[in-house]
Design a protein around this motif. Structure first.
Motif, mmCIF file in Angstrom:
data_model
loop_
_atom_site.group_PDB
_atom_site.id
_atom_site.type_symbol
_atom_site.label_atom_id
_atom_site.label_comp_id
_atom_site.label_asym_id
_atom_site.label_seq_id
_atom_site.Cartn_x
_atom_site.Cartn_y
_atom_site.Cartn_z
ATOM 1 N N THR A 192 0.837 -1.191 0.000
ATOM 2 C CA THR A 192 0.000 0.000 0.000
ATOM 3 C C THR A 192 0.878 1.249 0.000
ATOM 4 O O THR A 192 2.070 1.192 0.301
ATOM 5 C CB THR A 192 -0.926 0.013 1.226
ATOM 6 N N GLY A 193 0.263 2.382 -0.358
ATOM 7 C CA GLY A 193 0.991 3.646 -0.358
ATOM 8 C C GLY A 193 2.033 3.753 -1.440
ATOM 9 O O GLY A 193 3.019 4.481 -1.291
ATOM 10 N N VAL A 194 1.833 3.039 -2.554
ATOM 11 C CA VAL A 194 2.791 3.095 -3.661
ATOM 12 C C VAL A 194 2.049 3.486 -4.940
ATOM 13 O O VAL A 194 0.859 3.228 -5.085
ATOM 14 C CB VAL A 194 3.515 1.751 -3.872
ATOM 15 N N SER A 195 2.767 4.112 -5.866
ATOM 16 C CA SER A 195 2.161 4.478 -7.144
ATOM 17 C C SER A 195 3.114 4.133 -8.271
ATOM 18 O O SER A 195 4.339 4.104 -8.093
ATOM 19 C CB SER A 195 1.806 5.965 -7.175
ATOM 20 N N VAL A 196 2.542 3.858 -9.430
ATOM 21 C CA VAL A 196 3.314 3.470 -10.611
ATOM 22 C C VAL A 196 3.628 4.712 -11.429
ATOM 23 O O VAL A 196 2.744 5.540 -11.689
ATOM 24 C CB VAL A 196 2.523 2.457 -11.460
ATOM 25 N N SER A 197 4.880 4.838 -11.861
ATOM 26 C CA SER A 197 5.277 6.012 -12.648
ATOM 27 C C SER A 197 5.530 5.685 -14.108
ATOM 28 O O SER A 197 5.475 6.576 -14.963
ATOM 29 C CB SER A 197 6.537 6.650 -12.042
ATOM 30 N N ALA A 198 5.809 4.421 -14.440
ATOM 31 C CA ALA A 198 6.069 4.042 -15.834
ATOM 32 C C ALA A 198 5.930 2.532 -15.980
ATOM 33 O O ALA A 198 6.067 1.784 -15.004
ATOM 34 C CB ALA A 198 7.453 4.497 -16.280
ATOM 35 N N VAL A 199 5.658 2.113 -17.207
ATOM 36 C CA VAL A 199 5.539 0.683 -17.529
ATOM 37 C C VAL A 199 6.198 0.451 -18.878
ATOM 38 O O VAL A 199 6.044 1.249 -19.806
ATOM 39 C CB VAL A 199 4.064 0.232 -17.589
ATOM 40 N N GLU A 200 6.932 -0.662 -18.997
ATOM 41 C CA GLU A 200 7.599 -0.961 -20.261
ATOM 42 C C GLU A 200 7.630 -2.468 -20.481
ATOM 43 O O GLU A 200 7.873 -3.239 -19.546
ATOM 44 C CB GLU A 200 9.026 -0.414 -20.230
ATOM 45 N N ARG A 201 7.348 -2.899 -21.709
ATOM 46 C CA ARG A 201 7.449 -4.317 -22.050
ATOM 47 C C ARG A 201 8.650 -4.520 -22.965
ATOM 48 O O ARG A 201 8.766 -3.878 -24.020
ATOM 49 C CB ARG A 201 6.170 -4.823 -22.730
ATOM 50 N N ASP A 202 9.512 -5.420 -22.590
ATOM 51 C CA ASP A 202 10.742 -5.679 -23.323
ATOM 52 C C ASP A 202 10.425 -6.178 -24.730
ATOM 53 O O ASP A 202 9.808 -7.231 -24.899
ATOM 54 C CB ASP A 202 11.579 -6.718 -22.569
ATOM 55 N N GLY A 203 10.845 -5.405 -25.732
ATOM 56 C CA GLY A 203 10.658 -5.820 -27.115
ATOM 57 C C GLY A 203 9.217 -5.872 -27.563
ATOM 58 O O GLY A 203 8.926 -6.397 -28.643
ATOM 59 N N GLY A 204 8.297 -5.388 -26.761
ATOM 60 C CA GLY A 204 6.884 -5.423 -27.121
ATOM 61 C C GLY A 204 6.198 -6.723 -26.832
ATOM 62 O O GLY A 204 4.963 -6.816 -26.849
ATOM 63 N N VAL A 239 7.588 -2.703 -14.307
ATOM 64 C CA VAL A 239 6.746 -1.687 -13.682
ATOM 65 C C VAL A 239 7.648 -0.843 -12.795
ATOM 66 O O VAL A 239 8.294 -1.359 -11.879
ATOM 67 C CB VAL A 239 5.622 -2.330 -12.844
ATOM 68 N N THR A 240 7.699 0.453 -13.071
ATOM 69 C CA THR A 240 8.536 1.359 -12.287
ATOM 70 C C THR A 240 7.666 2.138 -11.313
ATOM 71 O O THR A 240 6.660 2.739 -11.710
ATOM 72 C CB THR A 240 9.290 2.336 -13.194
ATOM 73 N N LEU A 241 8.059 2.121 -10.055
ATOM 74 C CA LEU A 241 7.313 2.836 -9.026
ATOM 75 C C LEU A 241 7.874 4.240 -8.844
ATOM 76 O O LEU A 241 9.032 4.509 -9.177
ATOM 77 C CB LEU A 241 7.391 2.080 -7.698
ATOM 78 N N ALA A 242 7.039 5.123 -8.308
ATOM 79 C CA ALA A 242 7.528 6.451 -7.949
ATOM 80 C C ALA A 242 8.657 6.269 -6.938
ATOM 81 O O ALA A 242 8.493 5.581 -5.930
ATOM 82 C CB ALA A 242 6.401 7.282 -7.352
ATOM 83 N N GLY A 243 9.787 6.848 -7.217
ATOM 84 C CA GLY A 243 10.961 6.624 -6.376
ATOM 85 C C GLY A 243 12.003 5.787 -7.071
ATOM 86 O O GLY A 243 13.140 5.687 -6.617
#
Length: 467
Positions: free
Chosen positions: A227-239, A245-249
């Motif tokens: 809890t208390g976490v947020s996602v800042s970016a998402v990337e799939r390798d090669g599509g 999943v990158t979290l804030a921080g």
């Protein structure tokens, strides 16, 4: 005319046809809608084996027989049967059976009482309603605006309920009903599940103890709950490869699939609202008969009016709206237009029931303590440990659960009830009746629960209240 052939649209059509009105239904996808193919039915088919196994593991004499893993292939096959393998022949036959005309294609409002239907081949025909048009197009999952998300092919509720395989690692973003139910299902089917929640608890719209018990159970099952976490970016390798999943921080979590269960939006962006002076993509503001405010012919029924985004509540609204459409078409005065009247969807305000099919289950109806206090009621919360009820101890060893009723101290009636624990979903309708019927506390004393059942918690709550 009905736009959308999900459970809500089907029920509006059924009520209109039963009263003798000619009815046309327009559907661009599968007749039966979200609930039948991507929500209620497939999700509960996935969850039923999970809950059954959990219950059996707590019963002496049975527990040793169910220690192995679930047969994921069999569970998914059973799910596929409940969705009719994503074919709608049976539901089409039902609509045919009531005498409704079905138009396949995309329907858009085209002015007052006019609907333009663009068929699969691109041809368009305009239909004109004599009496009313009901927009029953439902809602869709909302995806956040995140860097990299578009190329990630994230799961929404649709992919989560229809996936043909069990992902090795699944990240679930969102701690609401869809998030916790899908985390429960896929963890039990073998996924390594991480649940990421922006707020400080799960199921934030329910009593806090409900989310706490569900979080505890998910953790015990091997899921990671944060809890208390947020996602800042998402990337799939090669599509096509793993998802990061990158979290804030800056923390990064790798998985095979990521599910975003972060809210719903109305499916009204392309239904021609502008042609009748309404904002495309907006929720429809309606009165208690589900007629759009400012209109004498347009209705918004189900999710599109944002009153209660639940299948059973949408079907309730459809029964109310259908009756109102028929009455107005026949020139009959709208009767009992006040609260709890024939043409008023009062339960949307006072008694919306909901079951969350996690392990343990959560059943709630009416107001939470916080909601009742915010509404200005003078209330008291009465709590009871469900493990103290004889029926619960017989149901399962180590039964864990809790019950709460919210008592209006001025009127001595119930404003809300919440149960959390195994099998509590079947307790909920008694609470719904008590709230809808505004049954006085003194009268509830005479509703004797059978012994030894879990429903004896009603007696314990009343005893606690009276001291």
């Amino acid at each position: 005319m009905v736009l959308g052939a999900g459970p809500v649209g089907e029920n509006v059509a059924d009520r209109a046809r039963a009263a003798g009105l000619s009815t046309a239904v327009v559907e661009s996808e599968l007749v039966g809608g979200e609930c039948s193919y991507w929500a209620c039915m497939p999700s509960k088919a996935l969850l039923r084996p999970v809950i059954t196994r959990a219950d059996a593991r707590r019963v002496p004499g049975v527990s040793q027989a169910v220690r192995g893993p679930l047969d994921a292939e069999a569970v998914l096959a059973h799910r596929d049967e409940f969705t009719a393998h994503w074919k709608d022949d049976g539901q089409v036959a039902w609509l045919d059976g009531i005498g409704a005309d079905i138009y396949r294609g995309h329907g858009r409002l085209d002015g007052k009482k006019r609907v333009a239907v663009t068929g699969p081949e691109g041809d368009t025909q305009v239909l004109i309603a004599r009496h009313a048009v009901a927009v029953c197009t439902g809602s869709r999952a909302v995806l956040p605006d995140l860097p990299g998300l578009a190329g990630t092919k994230p799961w929404t509720s649709r992919e989560a309920t229809s996936s043909a395989r069990v992902p090795g690692r699944l990240v679930v973003v969102g701690g609401g009903v869809v998030g916790v139910e899908m985390a429960t299902a896929w963890r039990a089917l073998g996924s390594d599940v991480t649940l990421l929640v922006r707020g400080d608890r799960l199921l934030p719209r329910l009593e806090s103890f409900a989310g706490e018990l569900v979080a505890e159970s998910l953790t015990e099952a091997g899921a990671t709950v944060r809890t208390g976490v947020s996602v800042s970016a998402v990337e799939r390798d090669g599509g096509t490869g793993p998802v990061t999943v990158t979290l804030a921080g800056g923390e990064r979590i790798e998985c095979d699939e990521v599910l975003f269960a972060t809210g719903r939006a109305p499916r009204t962006d392309d239904v021609g609202l502008a042609s009748v002076g309404l904002e495309p993509g907006s929720w429809l503001t309606v009165d208690d008969s589900c007629r759009v405010e400012g209109s004498d012919w347009l209705y918004g029924v189900g999710d599109v009016n944002h009153r209660a985004l639940l299948t059973h509540q949408g079907k309730y609204q459809a029964r109310i709206a259908g009756a109102a459409i028929v009455a107005r078409a026949q020139g009959v005065p709208i009767l009992d237009a006040g609260p709890w009247g024939t043409h008023a969807a009062t339960a949307d305000h006072a008694a919306v029931p909901q079951v969350v099919f996690t392990e343990p289950e959560v059943g709630a109806v009416g107001l939470t303590l916080a909601e009742a206090e915010a509404a200005g009621y003078r209330v008291r919360a009465v709590d009871y440990d469900l493990a103290g009820v004889a029926g619960a101890s017989l149901y399962a060893d180590g039964y864990r659960g809790r019950a709460r009723m919210i008592v209006d101290l001025d009127r001595e009636i119930l404003r809300g009830v919440t149960f959390t624990g195994p099998a509590v979903g079947e307790l909920l309708h008694s609470a719904t009746i008590a709230i809808v019927g505004e049954v006085p506390i003194d009268r509830l004393w005479h509703a004797v629960p059978s012994y030894p059942t879990i429903s004896e918690v009603w007696l314990r709550l009343l005893e606690t209240y009276r001291g």
